[in-house]
Scaffold this motif. Structure first.
Motif, PDB file in Angstrom:
ATOM      1  N   SER A 408      11.027 -13.530 -13.027  1.00  0.00           N
ATOM      2  CA  SER A 408       9.960 -14.351 -12.442  1.00  0.00           C
ATOM      3  C   SER A 408       8.697 -13.529 -12.197  1.00  0.00           C
ATOM      4  O   SER A 408       7.580 -14.025 -12.326  1.00  0.00           O
ATOM      5  N   ARG A 409       8.853 -12.260 -11.846  1.00  0.00           N
ATOM      6  CA  ARG A 409       7.671 -11.397 -11.693  1.00  0.00           C
ATOM      7  C   ARG A 409       6.911 -11.298 -13.009  1.00  0.00           C
ATOM      8  O   ARG A 409       5.674 -11.357 -13.047  1.00  0.00           O
ATOM      9  N   GLN A 410       7.660 -11.135 -14.093  1.00  0.00           N
ATOM     10  CA  GLN A 410       7.027 -11.017 -15.394  1.00  0.00           C
ATOM     11  C   GLN A 410       6.399 -12.341 -15.824  1.00  0.00           C
ATOM     12  O   GLN A 410       5.283 -12.370 -16.360  1.00  0.00           O
ATOM     13  N   GLU A 411       7.104 -13.453 -15.578  1.00  0.00           N
ATOM     14  CA  GLU A 411       6.610 -14.757 -16.007  1.00  0.00           C
ATOM     15  C   GLU A 411       5.312 -15.121 -15.311  1.00  0.00           C
ATOM     16  O   GLU A 411       4.372 -15.636 -15.947  1.00  0.00           O
ATOM     17  N   PHE A 412       5.230 -14.856 -13.996  1.00  0.00           N
ATOM     18  CA  PHE A 412       4.056 -15.269 -13.221  1.00  0.00           C
ATOM     19  C   PHE A 412       3.128 -14.100 -12.894  1.00  0.00           C
ATOM     20  O   PHE A 412       2.171 -14.265 -12.138  1.00  0.00           O
ATOM     21  N   GLN A 413       3.424 -12.899 -13.457  1.00  0.00           N
ATOM     22  CA  GLN A 413       2.584 -11.721 -13.229  1.00  0.00           C
ATOM     23  C   GLN A 413       2.450 -11.416 -11.742  1.00  0.00           C
ATOM     24  O   GLN A 413       1.346 -11.195 -11.224  1.00  0.00           O
ATOM     25  N   ILE A 414       3.589 -11.418 -11.051  1.00  0.00           N
ATOM     26  CA  ILE A 414       3.602 -11.183  -9.610  1.00  0.00           C
ATOM     27  C   ILE A 414       3.716  -9.689  -9.336  1.00  0.00           C
ATOM     28  O   ILE A 414       4.565  -9.007  -9.905  1.00  0.00           O
ATOM     29  N   ALA A 415       2.878  -9.187  -8.472  1.00  0.00           N
ATOM     30  CA  ALA A 415       2.837  -7.760  -8.166  1.00  0.00           C
ATOM     31  C   ALA A 415       4.157  -7.288  -7.561  1.00  0.00           C
ATOM     32  O   ALA A 415       4.887  -8.046  -6.904  1.00  0.00           O
ATOM     33  N   GLU A 416       4.440  -6.005  -7.747  1.00  0.00           N
ATOM     34  CA  GLU A 416       5.706  -5.444  -7.299  1.00  0.00           C
ATOM     35  C   GLU A 416       5.843  -5.435  -5.774  1.00  0.00           C
ATOM     36  O   GLU A 416       6.959  -5.442  -5.258  1.00  0.00           O
ATOM     37  N   ASP A 417       4.726  -5.380  -5.056  1.00  0.00           N
ATOM     38  CA  ASP A 417       4.823  -5.278  -3.599  1.00  0.00           C
ATOM     39  C   ASP A 417       4.824  -6.640  -2.907  1.00  0.00           C
ATOM     40  O   ASP A 417       4.723  -6.716  -1.685  1.00  0.00           O
ATOM     41  N   VAL A 418       4.935  -7.720  -3.675  1.00  0.00           N
ATOM     42  CA  VAL A 418       5.040  -9.059  -3.092  1.00  0.00           C
ATOM     43  C   VAL A 418       6.518  -9.419  -2.991  1.00  0.00           C
ATOM     44  O   VAL A 418       7.275  -9.248  -3.954  1.00  0.00           O
ATOM     45  N   GLU A 419       6.937  -9.912  -1.842  1.00  0.00           N
ATOM     46  CA  GLU A 419       8.321 -10.337  -1.682  1.00  0.00           C
ATOM     47  C   GLU A 419       8.376 -11.693  -1.017  1.00  0.00           C
ATOM     48  O   GLU A 419       7.456 -12.085  -0.292  1.00  0.00           O
ATOM     49  N   GLY A 420       9.456 -12.419  -1.274  1.00  0.00           N
ATOM     50  CA  GLY A 420       9.637 -13.753  -0.715  1.00  0.00           C
ATOM     51  C   GLY A 420      10.369 -14.632  -1.703  1.00  0.00           C
ATOM     52  O   GLY A 420      11.210 -14.154  -2.482  1.00  0.00           O
ATOM     53  N   VAL A 421      10.045 -15.919  -1.710  1.00  0.00           N
ATOM     54  CA  VAL A 421      10.690 -16.902  -2.577  1.00  0.00           C
ATOM     55  C   VAL A 421       9.624 -17.482  -3.505  1.00  0.00           C
ATOM     56  O   VAL A 421       8.615 -18.017  -3.036  1.00  0.00           O
ATOM     57  N   VAL A 422       9.843 -17.381  -4.795  1.00  0.00           N
ATOM     58  CA  VAL A 422       8.830 -17.807  -5.752  1.00  0.00           C
ATOM     59  C   VAL A 422       8.926 -19.309  -6.001  1.00  0.00           C
ATOM     60  O   VAL A 422      10.019 -19.887  -6.036  1.00  0.00           O
ATOM     61  N   ILE A 423       7.776 -19.943  -6.134  1.00  0.00           N
ATOM     62  CA  ILE A 423       7.687 -21.365  -6.473  1.00  0.00           C
ATOM     63  C   ILE A 423       7.525 -21.450  -7.989  1.00  0.00           C
ATOM     64  O   ILE A 423       6.533 -20.953  -8.539  1.00  0.00           O
ATOM     65  N   THR A 424       8.495 -22.073  -8.654  1.00  0.00           N
ATOM     66  CA  THR A 424       8.453 -22.132 -10.114  1.00  0.00           C
ATOM     67  C   THR A 424       7.879 -23.438 -10.636  1.00  0.00           C
ATOM     68  O   THR A 424       7.460 -23.512 -11.792  1.00  0.00           O
ATOM     69  N   ALA A 425       7.861 -24.491  -9.809  1.00  0.00           N
ATOM     70  CA  ALA A 425       7.296 -25.776 -10.224  1.00  0.00           C
ATOM     71  C   ALA A 425       6.900 -26.558  -8.984  1.00  0.00           C
ATOM     72  O   ALA A 425       7.472 -26.365  -7.901  1.00  0.00           O
ATOM     73  N   VAL A 426       5.917 -27.462  -9.149  1.00  0.00           N
ATOM     74  CA  VAL A 426       5.438 -28.286  -8.039  1.00  0.00           C
ATOM     75  C   VAL A 426       5.310 -29.725  -8.535  1.00  0.00           C
ATOM     76  O   VAL A 426       4.676 -29.983  -9.570  1.00  0.00           O
ATOM     77  N   ASP A 427       5.928 -30.659  -7.809  1.00  0.00           N
ATOM     78  CA  ASP A 427       5.809 -32.076  -8.140  1.00  0.00           C
ATOM     79  C   ASP A 427       4.354 -32.502  -7.957  1.00  0.00           C
ATOM     80  O   ASP A 427       3.800 -32.362  -6.862  1.00  0.00           O
ATOM     81  N   PRO A 428       3.721 -33.034  -9.011  1.00  0.00           N
ATOM     82  CA  PRO A 428       2.294 -33.391  -8.890  1.00  0.00           C
ATOM     83  C   PRO A 428       2.011 -34.489  -7.873  1.00  0.00           C
ATOM     84  O   PRO A 428       0.864 -34.634  -7.436  1.00  0.00           O
ATOM     85  N   ASP A 429       3.021 -35.255  -7.464  1.00  0.00           N
ATOM     86  CA  ASP A 429       2.832 -36.318  -6.475  1.00  0.00           C
ATOM     87  C   ASP A 429       3.210 -35.888  -5.070  1.00  0.00           C
ATOM     88  O   ASP A 429       3.272 -36.714  -4.154  1.00  0.00           O
ATOM     89  N   SER A 430       3.493 -34.625  -4.868  1.00  0.00           N
ATOM     90  CA  SER A 430       3.960 -34.133  -3.571  1.00  0.00           C
ATOM     91  C   SER A 430       2.812 -33.672  -2.685  1.00  0.00           C
ATOM     92  O   SER A 430       1.692 -33.449  -3.153  1.00  0.00           O
ATOM     93  N   THR A 431       3.125 -33.522  -1.394  1.00  0.00           N
ATOM     94  CA  THR A 431       2.144 -32.962  -0.459  1.00  0.00           C
ATOM     95  C   THR A 431       1.799 -31.531  -0.822  1.00  0.00           C
ATOM     96  O   THR A 431       0.668 -31.083  -0.642  1.00  0.00           O
ATOM     97  N   ALA A 432       2.780 -30.812  -1.352  1.00  0.00           N
ATOM     98  CA  ALA A 432       2.527 -29.433  -1.753  1.00  0.00           C
ATOM     99  C   ALA A 432       1.433 -29.364  -2.813  1.00  0.00           C
ATOM    100  O   ALA A 432       0.564 -28.492  -2.774  1.00  0.00           O
ATOM    101  N   ALA A 433       1.453 -30.307  -3.751  1.00  0.00           N
ATOM    102  CA  ALA A 433       0.412 -30.340  -4.780  1.00  0.00           C
ATOM    103  C   ALA A 433      -0.939 -30.671  -4.169  1.00  0.00           C
ATOM    104  O   ALA A 433      -1.971 -30.118  -4.578  1.00  0.00           O
ATOM    105  N   GLU A 434      -0.962 -31.571  -3.170  1.00  0.00           N
ATOM    106  CA  GLU A 434      -2.214 -31.904  -2.490  1.00  0.00           C
ATOM    107  C   GLU A 434      -2.826 -30.678  -1.824  1.00  0.00           C
ATOM    108  O   GLU A 434      -4.050 -30.547  -1.740  1.00  0.00           O
TER     109      GLU A 434
END
Length: 491
Positions: A408-434
């Protein structure tokens, strides 16, 4: 006069220009409809207000306009070739550009004059023109781009007239004010109006706290004083909103409560020496306040702590809400940079924060703000996630979540010093997308608790719902590590 664009004004008021005002002495009689006359007041102040003219040599290589050319074979060909070459015949001529502005004397004995930085910015020569027609060369003592203020010094050959700086904090909306300046190069011009608003943020700098007035101020008024009816300077006119270039009754002045400290530092050091806390902040919205269990949406939310900064010792943490600084209330996010900047470098101050739903007081020692100190912050952490395995995913609040691993770091070009839970997709009708959450964002914390797996995210959301919360506060890291807080509805 410098043009600025006000981001908050996106319609007919797209163009904003800089402006001005003047000086101080006797109080005057007033009627119910306004001051009966400002003649006596103006008479005592005109001599302290000056016109400032500057000149700057611009090299031919810096020209932006096209060079004029005569038609081939024209009898004027030699003239044009000669005109656009320098004295050595080697290239385009240098040219001299000039500008006009306003200013005012605050120290007659020392010859100290205050104006706007944009009036003298880049000038090779600065000349001060007084009301009696006399002229003096001026030297730049110091300038501050963040508040657009500058201090000049002249060597008086005869006594000057000075004006006092007054208390802008005591001024109220509706109070009468008077401006004196140099509109369109016309010389000492007096206009009268009222204070239309206070605390205006026009997105011109980090410490915006402008007085708004309807006193007529125009191009060339920049750097002039705005007076109260006692003849005291309570503002330095700086900008106007105008689609046409002339006054439409919306002008802005830097209040003396902000300018005084800057002027004193420029006089003493030739530069500003501002306090620095070393945090990145964002506003506390109603949603964020509710998600943190705060009764009111106030303060400044700490989105990140700058590595190596004054509070990179854990005294202040990302997710804290700063509500009081050195005894001064922080009602809005934009209050904090101003009160920190006005504090002395090296001072130990008490900072009241809301952390984990409770008020805490921490003591910090301020550093000095240097150019670039507010440029960004970093996070630390180690790489989490199995190598070469497909990450486990869950769907929460319209977001598809996965553990953060090498793939996932390679796919999204996420820096090595970032940690947590990666978001791989977002429902376009969701509040998260808003809320503009995107694949590649990383959830670092939920409600000020760190998370490292999708299951932990799910558990934290469930716990917040059980506590009756309607919004979840997420700390998100972008692929390069920049932090921000976002609230997502859970209903």
């Amino acid at each position: 006069m410098r043009n600025i664009r006000l981001r908050a004004v996106r319609t007919a008021f797209a163009a904003a220009m800089l402006l001005a005002a003047p000086a101080a002495q006797p109080a005057l009689a007033q009627s119910n409809s306004g001051p009966a006359s400002v003649a006596d007041l103006a008479e005592g102040l005109l001599d302290a207000v000056v016109n400032i003219s500057t000149s700057q040599n611009v090299g031919g290589e810096g020209r932006t306009q096209p060079r004029m050319q005569a038609p081939e074979g024209s009898p004027f060909q030699d003239f044009f070739d000669e005109f656009f070459r320098d004295k050595d015949g080697q290239g385009p001529r240098n040219r001299k550009v000039s500008s006009l502005g306003s200013g005012f004397v605050i120290d007659a004995k020392e010859g100290i004059i205050v104006t706007n930085n944009h009036v003298i910015d880049g000038a090779d020569d600065i000349e001060v023109n007084f009301a009696d027609g006399s002229k003096l060369k001026a030297e730049l003592v110091g300038a501050d781009t963040k508040t657009d203020l500058a201090v000049l010094k002249v060597t008086p050959v005869k006594p000057l007239t000075e004006v006092p700086l007054g208390d802008s904090e005591s001024m109220r909306i509706g109070d009468w004010v008077m401006a004196i300046g140099n509109p369109f190069g016309l010389g000492g011009t007096v206009t009268v109006g009222i204070i239309s608003a206070r605390g205006r943020d026009i997105n011109s700098g980090p410490y915006d706290n402008f007085i708004q007035t309807d006193a007529a101020i125009n191009r060339g008024n920049s750097g002039g004083p705005l007076f109260n009816m006692n003849g005291e300077v309570i503002g330095i006119n700086t900008a106007i909103i105008s689609p046409s270039g002339g006054s439409i009754g919306i002008g802005f002045a830097v209040p003396t409560e902000l300018a005084l400290n800057v002027i004193n530092q420029l006089r003493e050091f030739g530069e500003t020496r501002r306090g620095w806390l070393g945090v990145r902040i964002q506003p506390v919205t109603e949603d964020i306040a509710e998600s943190l269990g705060m009764a009111d949406a106030k303060g400044a939310l700490v989105a990140g702590v700058i590595r190596g900064g004054p509070v990179d010792d854990g005294s202040i943490k990302a997710g804290d809400v700063i509500i009081r600084f050195d005894g001064r209330e922080v009602d809005e996010m934009r209050d904090l940079p101003r009160v920190v900047a006005e504090s002395p470098v090296g001072k130990a101050v008490d900072v009241v924060v809301i952390r984990d739903g409770k008020e805490q007081t921490v003591q910090v020692t301020l550093g000095r703000l240097e150019d670039g100190d507010d440029a960004g912050d970093e996070t630390t952490g180690d790489d989490g996630g199995p190598v070469g395995e497909a990450p486990q995913t869950l769907s929460v609040l319209g977001m598809t979540l996965a553990e953060l691993g090498d793939d996932s770091r390679q796919e999204f070009q996420i820096a090595e010093d970032v940690e947590g839970v990666v978001i791989t997709a977002v429902d376009p009708d969701s509040t998260a997308a808003e809320k503009r959450i995107e694949p590649g964002d990383v959830i670092v914390e939920i409600a000020q608790e760190s998370v490292k797996t999708p299951q932990e995210v799910q558990e934290r959301i469930a716990a917040l719902k059980q506590d009756g919360r309607r919004n979840a506060l997420l700390m998100l890291a972008g692929p390069t590590g920049e932090l921000r807080f976002v609230t997502v509805r859970m209903d």
